[in-house]
Design a protein around this motif. Structure first.
Motif, PDB file in Angstrom:
ATOM      1  N   GLY A  69       0.642  -1.150   0.054  1.00 53.65           N
ATOM      2  CA  GLY A  69      -0.016   0.089  -0.037  1.00 53.65           C
ATOM      3  C   GLY A  69       0.867   1.264  -0.090  1.00 53.65           C
ATOM      4  O   GLY A  69       0.694   2.213  -0.895  1.00 53.65           O
ATOM      5  N   PHE A  70       1.808   1.305   0.941  1.00 52.85           N
ATOM      6  CA  PHE A  70       2.694   2.602   0.826  1.00 52.85           C
ATOM      7  C   PHE A  70       3.379   2.602  -0.353  1.00 52.85           C
ATOM      8  O   PHE A  70       3.916   3.913  -0.895  1.00 52.85           O
ATOM      9  CB  PHE A  70       3.684   2.379   2.126  1.00 52.85           C
ATOM     10  N   GLY A  71       3.745   1.450  -0.887  1.00 53.91           N
ATOM     11  CA  GLY A  71       4.670   1.679  -2.096  1.00 53.91           C
ATOM     12  C   GLY A  71       3.861   2.335  -3.313  1.00 53.91           C
ATOM     13  O   GLY A  71       4.299   2.756  -4.153  1.00 53.91           O
ATOM     14  N   LEU A  72       2.636   1.615  -3.483  1.00 54.25           N
ATOM     15  CA  LEU A  72       1.664   2.391  -4.309  1.00 54.25           C
ATOM     16  C   LEU A  72       1.290   3.834  -3.944  1.00 54.25           C
ATOM     17  O   LEU A  72       1.489   4.559  -5.202  1.00 54.25           O
ATOM     18  CB  LEU A  72       0.315   1.660  -4.085  1.00 54.25           C
ATOM     19  N   LEU A  73       1.319   4.135  -2.790  1.00 55.49           N
ATOM     20  CA  LEU A  73       1.041   5.626  -2.506  1.00 55.49           C
ATOM     21  C   LEU A  73       2.406   6.419  -2.916  1.00 55.49           C
ATOM     22  O   LEU A  73       2.171   7.432  -3.551  1.00 55.49           O
ATOM     23  CB  LEU A  73       0.907   5.756  -1.118  1.00 55.49           C
ATOM     24  N   SER A  74       3.695   5.879  -2.747  1.00 57.89           N
ATOM     25  CA  SER A  74       4.885   6.565  -3.104  1.00 57.89           C
ATOM     26  C   SER A  74       4.894   6.703  -4.675  1.00 57.89           C
ATOM     27  O   SER A  74       5.351   7.840  -5.088  1.00 57.89           O
ATOM     28  CB  SER A  74       5.909   5.740  -2.678  1.00 57.89           C
ATOM     29  N   PHE A  75       4.604   5.608  -5.216  1.00 55.29           N
ATOM     30  CA  PHE A  75       4.622   5.640  -6.729  1.00 55.29           C
ATOM     31  C   PHE A  75       3.681   6.590  -7.404  1.00 55.29           C
ATOM     32  O   PHE A  75       3.969   7.528  -8.122  1.00 55.29           O
ATOM     33  CB  PHE A  75       4.426   4.391  -7.313  1.00 55.29           C
ATOM     34  N   ALA A  76       2.542   6.696  -6.465  1.00 54.15           N
ATOM     35  CA  ALA A  76       1.550   7.648  -7.248  1.00 54.15           C
ATOM     36  C   ALA A  76       1.811   8.900  -7.072  1.00 54.15           C
ATOM     37  O   ALA A  76       1.529  10.043  -7.801  1.00 54.15           O
ATOM     38  CB  ALA A  76       0.262   7.427  -6.493  1.00 54.15           C
TER      39      ALA A  76
END
Length: 207
Positions: free
Chosen positions: A45-52
């Motif tokens: 989840g935090f990885g997707l937030l960072s990429f977004a």
């Protein structure tokens, strides 16, 4: 540019879901036994937030770009921390704990579980053992702490039984003779009113 917003929302949902699962407010045994999975879910989840945030920062300027870049760095670090936490938990938590059913309620709704602190301590004289009350609902079972006792050496557990719908009686035999203790619990909330004995060590699940 809509898909970064979708990734941002998906990452937030995964992070919130993992947070709720780790907190486990309803004390479901099925959730408590999968800590590593919730760490992986949070990291994703935090990885997707960072990429977004990175993708959104590319298309903006000024203070908004700086804020999005900071958010990307922060969420990436949190994601790495979740991975590290999951890895350390897998290494440090002793999953060899032994447990056995000490008693089952007449209606089959509850069980008393004797939970050994460590498989390696199963034959030690003064090992700390915990008693827990839990429901028999599979993944959605709830567990609550009844108390600690010794089940080896001079002091041993003789038997455990349900005296009525909300009372458990524990009988121990030792050098000082026979000891019987009653523990009351709330069958609706699955909460023990006053646990017996001393607190269990932190490596025992206390719910």
């Amino acid at each position: 540019m809509k898909w970064p917003y979708f990734l941002f929302m998906l990452g937030g949902i995964l992070g919130i879901t993992a947070g709720i699962a780790v907190n486990n407010p309803h004390r479901f045994i099925g959730l408590g036994d999968w800590l590593w999975l919730w760490c992986v879910l949070a990291a994703a989840g935090f990885g997707l937030l960072s990429f977004a945030c990175v993708r959104l920062a590319i298309g903006t300027r000024g203070i908004r770009r700086w804020l999005l870049a900071s958010c990307a760095g922060f969420t990436a670090l949190v994601g790495l921390a979740c991975i590290a936490w999951g890895g350390l938990s897998s290494l440090l938590v002793d999953y060899s704990n032994e447990q056995r059913v000490a008693a089952t309620s007449p209606d089959g709704r509850f069980e008393v579980i004797l939970y050994y602190a460590d498989r390696r301590a199963a034959h030690l004289r003064d090992r700390p053992d915990g008693l827990y009350l839990q429901t028999t609902e599979g993944f959605l079972s709830k567990r609550t702490y009844l108390g600690c006792l010794s089940d080896s050496g001079h002091d041993r557990l003789d038997w455990v039984r349900f005296a009525d719908a909300n009372t458990v009686v524990v009988r121990q035999v030792g050098q000082e003779g026979v000891t019987e203790r009653s523990v009351s619990f709330d069958p609706v909330k699955v909460r023990v009113i006053r646990p017996m004995g001393d607190s269990c060590p932190p490596d025992l699940y206390t719910g």
